[in-house]
Design a protein around this motif. Structure first.
Motif, short mmCIF file in Angstrom:
data_model
loop_
_atom_site.label_atom_id
_atom_site.label_comp_id
_atom_site.label_asym_id
_atom_site.label_seq_id
_atom_site.Cartn_x
_atom_site.Cartn_y
_atom_site.Cartn_z
N ILE A 217 31.34 55.36 38.13
CA ILE A 217 31.47 55.83 36.97
C ILE A 217 33.53 55.11 37.11
N GLN A 218 33.85 53.74 36.12
CA GLN A 218 35.27 53.31 36.28
C GLN A 218 35.46 53.35 35.34
N SER A 219 37.13 53.46 35.48
CA SER A 219 37.77 53.42 33.81
C SER A 219 39.89 52.44 34.75
N MET A 220 39.87 52.00 33.11
CA MET A 220 41.51 51.23 34.09
C MET A 220 42.53 52.06 33.31
N THR A 221 43.27 52.02 33.44
CA THR A 221 44.89 52.42 32.87
C THR A 221 45.89 51.32 31.56
N THR A 222 45.89 52.75 30.30
CA THR A 222 46.66 51.48 29.81
C THR A 222 47.67 51.57 30.27
N THR A 223 48.68 51.87 30.58
CA THR A 223 49.26 52.60 30.96
C THR A 223 50.54 51.58 31.67
N LYS A 224 51.43 51.05 31.32
CA LYS A 224 53.02 49.74 32.75
C LYS A 224 52.24 50.87 34.15
N THR A 225 51.65 49.96 35.12
CA THR A 225 51.95 50.81 36.06
C THR A 225 53.13 51.88 36.91
#
Length: 356
Positions: A29-37
């Motif tokens: 399972i993968q996901s992606m952040t929504t923040t400025k890295t």
């Protein structure tokens, strides 16, 4: 629940950090952040929330040099592999890799010419990390659009062409995706791609939308592929808190029989025969058992007309009617209780099962 693992297409295995992808291992399972890295505090906080939800690989956007350099600090504070998502800049790809990215996601079609791709490929090989080559309906090269139109053939040919460029420069640890926002097109593209390559495939319906529509589109697209033995990693793309992506992904894997370490709650939709609060109890039971990684099946049925029969394989069940509820185990009547005491008695029995 029947497991479909033995039907999965055998692909090559790649290592993302310490996580195995492909080669017959479990679907990740993968996901992606929504923040400025570059905001390390917010990014790591969101990744920790994703880890706690069950995310196994996380992706972050690399939009500038600050993001690329921040990878080092983020990686040091998290417990899952980090994928750097790069577009247009080979320099940012290399900087992210040198700062500890466990994998990069690039589109060779927009990263530059062969000189730029070789620059990234050499860095990838030096650090021994994999690459995800992503093709989607917005990034297909003109030559393939002119030849095929915007369909599964142009998506797949675009992806495989970009893979061949990386292979030319010695990159062999590759994961491929061919995403579209059209569910049927996504399914056709991945089905065609699986016939043409043994590289592991990352599944997803891109730009699936807000929560409700996005979950439905992702479940249909990803689920139909998994049930046909296609897919090594998945991401449910939602315009929402990414933790909801992980929750939805887990439910998809469970519905496909690819995750059995959970307590399954089955419940009927109720009808005019239901004379007690079975719907409310089903919701409470589902929330209560969510954290447990134990293979059990619990049934909450509205009435006794066919409740015990339909949930005969449940470890524990309940059905109601005429001011009382019947508890049953493996479809056999076990205890009759007053409807007012049904919730308390049922939870007692659930706790006994969980303790066992």
């Amino acid at each position: 629940m029947q497991s479909w693992v033995h039907f999965m297409k055998m692909t090559k295995k790649v290592l993302v950090g310490g996580v195995e992808v492909g080669g017959g291992t479990s679907v990740k399972i993968q996901s992606m952040t929504t923040t400025k890295t570059a905001d390390v505090e917010k990014t790591t906080a969101q990744i920790h929330a994703l880890e706690n939800a069950g995310c196994e690989i996380v992706r972050v956007a690399i939009a500038d040099e600050n993001d690329a350099c921040a990878v080092k600090d983020v990686v040091s504070k998290i417990h899952v592999p980090l994928v750097a998502d790069i577009h247009f800049s080979p320099k940012l790809a290399v900087t992210a890799i040198e700062n500890g990215a466990n994998k990069v996601r690039i589109n060779p079609g927009n990263i530059g010419g062969e000189k730029e791709i070789k620059f990234v490929a050499d860095c990838v090989k030096a650090h021994n990390i994999p690459v995800r080559v992503g093709s989607n309906t917005g990034s297909i090269e003109k030559e393939f659009l002119q030849k095929y139109g915007k369909n599964e053939y142009s998506l797949v040919e675009s992806a495989l062409y970009n893979v061949s460029v990386l292979e030319k420069f010695g990159v062999r640890d590759i994961v491929i995706s061919v995403k579209a926002s059209d569910v049927a097109l996504t399914k056709r593209a991945y089905t065609l791609l699986a016939q043409k390559t043994d590289y592991p495939l990352h599944l997803g319906v891109t730009e699936a939308g807000t929560t409700e529509a996005g979950i439905v589109k992702s479940a249909v697209g990803i689920g139909s592929l998994l049930l046909n033995g296609i897919g090594d990693t998945i991401r449910v793309s939602l315009t929402d808190d990414p933790v909801k992506e992980v929750d939805a992904a887990k439910l998809i894997l469970r519905a496909c029989g690819l995750d059995t370490a959970f307590v399954e709650v089955v419940s009927c939709p109720t009808c005019g025969r239901c004379a007690w609060e079975s719907m409310r109890l089903a919701e409470k039971v589902t929330a209560f058992v969510k954290p447990y990684k134990k293979r059990l099946k619990i049934a909450v049925m509205g009435c006794v007309v066919n409740g015990p029969g339909e949930a005969k394989d449940a470890d524990l069940g309940i059905a109601g009617g005429n001011g009382s509820c019947l508890l049953f185990k493996k479809g056999e009547p076990y205890k009759k209780v007053d409807a007012s005491q049904a919730e308390e008695e049922f939870f007692k029995e659930i706790r006994v099962l969980l303790d066992e």
